[in-house]
Design a protein around this motif. Structure first.
Motif, PDB file in Angstrom:
ATOM      1  N   MET A 132      63.590  -2.596  32.735  1.00  0.00           N
ATOM      2  CA  MET A 132      63.064  -2.482  33.994  1.00  0.00           C
ATOM      3  C   MET A 132      62.901  -0.649  34.386  1.00  0.00           C
ATOM      4  O   MET A 132      62.619  -0.396  35.456  1.00  0.00           O
ATOM      5  CB  MET A 132      63.956  -3.147  35.289  1.00  0.00           C
ATOM      6  CG  MET A 132      64.202  -4.621  34.861  1.00  0.00           C
ATOM      7  SD  MET A 132      65.461  -5.309  35.968  1.00  0.00           S
ATOM      8  CE  MET A 132      64.753  -5.014  37.739  1.00  0.00           C
ATOM      9  N   GLU A 133      63.181  -0.081  33.493  1.00  0.00           N
ATOM     10  CA  GLU A 133      63.039   1.515  33.856  1.00  0.00           C
ATOM     11  C   GLU A 133      62.378   2.331  32.835  1.00  0.00           C
ATOM     12  O   GLU A 133      61.603   3.443  33.131  1.00  0.00           O
ATOM     13  CB  GLU A 133      64.635   2.017  34.093  1.00  0.00           C
ATOM     14  CG  GLU A 133      65.411   1.489  34.987  1.00  0.00           C
ATOM     15  CD  GLU A 133      66.028   0.173  34.624  1.00  0.00           C
ATOM     16  OE1 GLU A 133      66.382  -0.619  35.357  1.00  0.00           O
ATOM     17  OE2 GLU A 133      66.189  -0.009  33.534  1.00  0.00           O
ATOM     18  N   GLY A 134      62.132   2.047  31.491  1.00  0.00           N
ATOM     19  CA  GLY A 134      61.865   2.719  30.567  1.00  0.00           C
ATOM     20  C   GLY A 134      60.661   3.596  30.644  1.00  0.00           C
ATOM     21  O   GLY A 134      60.397   4.858  30.457  1.00  0.00           O
ATOM     22  N   ALA A 135      59.489   2.797  30.842  1.00  0.00           N
ATOM     23  CA  ALA A 135      58.147   3.315  31.288  1.00  0.00           C
ATOM     24  C   ALA A 135      58.195   4.227  32.214  1.00  0.00           C
ATOM     25  O   ALA A 135      57.400   5.202  32.209  1.00  0.00           O
ATOM     26  CB  ALA A 135      57.064   2.353  31.399  1.00  0.00           C
ATOM     27  N   ALA A 136      58.842   3.820  33.496  1.00  0.00           N
ATOM     28  CA  ALA A 136      58.941   5.063  34.619  1.00  0.00           C
ATOM     29  C   ALA A 136      59.807   6.204  34.213  1.00  0.00           C
ATOM     30  O   ALA A 136      59.255   7.261  34.602  1.00  0.00           O
ATOM     31  CB  ALA A 136      59.693   4.274  35.599  1.00  0.00           C
ATOM     32  N   VAL A 137      60.895   6.008  33.307  1.00  0.00           N
ATOM     33  CA  VAL A 137      61.502   7.315  32.958  1.00  0.00           C
ATOM     34  C   VAL A 137      60.595   8.360  32.179  1.00  0.00           C
ATOM     35  O   VAL A 137      60.397   9.474  32.247  1.00  0.00           O
ATOM     36  CB  VAL A 137      62.572   7.093  32.242  1.00  0.00           C
ATOM     37  CG1 VAL A 137      63.351   7.977  31.515  1.00  0.00           C
ATOM     38  CG2 VAL A 137      63.745   6.277  33.155  1.00  0.00           C
ATOM     39  N   PHE A 138      59.808   7.581  31.209  1.00  0.00           N
ATOM     40  CA  PHE A 138      58.967   8.486  30.422  1.00  0.00           C
ATOM     41  C   PHE A 138      57.837   9.188  31.343  1.00  0.00           C
ATOM     42  O   PHE A 138      57.492  10.152  30.910  1.00  0.00           O
ATOM     43  CB  PHE A 138      58.226   7.587  29.519  1.00  0.00           C
ATOM     44  CG  PHE A 138      57.509   8.241  28.435  1.00  0.00           C
ATOM     45  CD1 PHE A 138      58.163   8.994  27.197  1.00  0.00           C
ATOM     46  CD2 PHE A 138      56.155   8.551  28.515  1.00  0.00           C
ATOM     47  CE1 PHE A 138      57.263   9.651  26.425  1.00  0.00           C
ATOM     48  CE2 PHE A 138      55.413   9.005  27.540  1.00  0.00           C
ATOM     49  CZ  PHE A 138      55.785   9.775  26.597  1.00  0.00           C
TER      50      PHE A 138
END
Length: 270
Positions: free
Chosen positions: A136-142
């Motif tokens: 639920m976070e990875g793409a936003a972190v990148f």
């Protein structure tokens, strides 16, 4: 500076303990821990909190050009307990794909990561291109980190905790799963960080980039590719100026793309 980002504190605990990090109560809004040349942030779950935390932390880093961003956490997937390095990110809400720079190799198998703000409640882990894991976070972190550092300085590692049944994911399970790999991950991340070029190399990289961006008729996407290839080559001691000059004259964007692809192939094999 190495900046670690975890969605939940239970994921971060093995790293906080191993690295001897201390809570920084002066940093408002997010749970932040500090050590020598290390910042660790617990972002909270979901894309919005993750993106806000990454931006808040990275905007406060003074030596951003010598910063490595690392996102680690549990995910849903087929093989419980397996760790992966993320080589493609797919945002299920926007439909957009992002591709981390994979020139710097690790020992971990690579996989695609799907990200959405909703829990995954089914066991389908294959898209049109490949198998994937889900968080639920990875793409936003990148995406947020890409505004501050180049893609070769963003690493994502995910450990499978469940196959679409989040109710069984306890704090104890997260601590155990991340803890299995934490010591080895820290060693590999430190090696990658130590290999990052110095500020003097950045000056040289910028000069070479300015020289060849026009000569290669680069689009914005091609500029990103050119920039990361130059920085990687200089960090490996490769004469990238000589290598790029060997493809001149470049007549059009198609020829430039072919040349950059060949440069990348040669760098990987060198």
């Amino acid at each position: 500076m190495i900046c670690f980002f975890f969605a939940m504190r239970c994921e971060a605990i093995p790293f906080i303990r191993l690295l001897g990090l201390k809570r920084d109560s002066s940093f408002g809004g997010f749970e932040v821990y500090r050590g020598e040349d290390i910042t660790l942030c617990v972002t909270g779950m979901g894309k919005v909190d993750a993106a806000c935390a990454v931006s808040a932390v990275l905007s406060s880093v003074l030596d951003i050009e010598h910063t490595l961003v690392v996102n680690i956490g549990v995910c849903a997937g087929r093989k419980a307990g397996e760790i992966y390095r993320i080589s493609r990110l797919h945002d299920e809400d926007s439909g957009k794909d992002q591709y981390p720079d994979m020139l710097l190799k690790t020992d971990y198998p690579e996989i695609c990561l799907h990200t959405s703000d909703a829990f995954k409640l089914d066991d389908n882990f294959t898209d049109d291109m490949s198998e994937f894991v889900y968080d639920m976070e990875g793409a936003a972190v990148f995406r947020a980190a890409s505004s501050y550092v180049s893609p070769d300085r963003i690493l994502l590692f995910k450990v499978v905790s469940d196959s679409g049944s989040p109710e069984g994911v306890t704090e104890e399970l997260c601590i155990d799963l991340i803890g299995r790999y934490s010591e080895k991950l820290i060693g590999e991340i430190n090696e990658i960080y130590a290999s990052l070029p110095s500020s003097g190399v950045y000056d040289e990289a910028n000069k070479i980039f300015v020289k060849y961006s026009d000569l290669y008729h680069c689009t914005e996407y091609m500029n990103n590719t050119l920039n990361r290839l130059i920085r990687f080559a200089l960090s490996e001691g490769v004469d990238i100026d000589y290598m790029l000059a060997g493809y001149l004259p470049i007549e059009n964007k198609k020829a430039a793309n072919e040349a950059l692809s060949d440069v990348e192939r040669r760098l990987i094999l060198s």
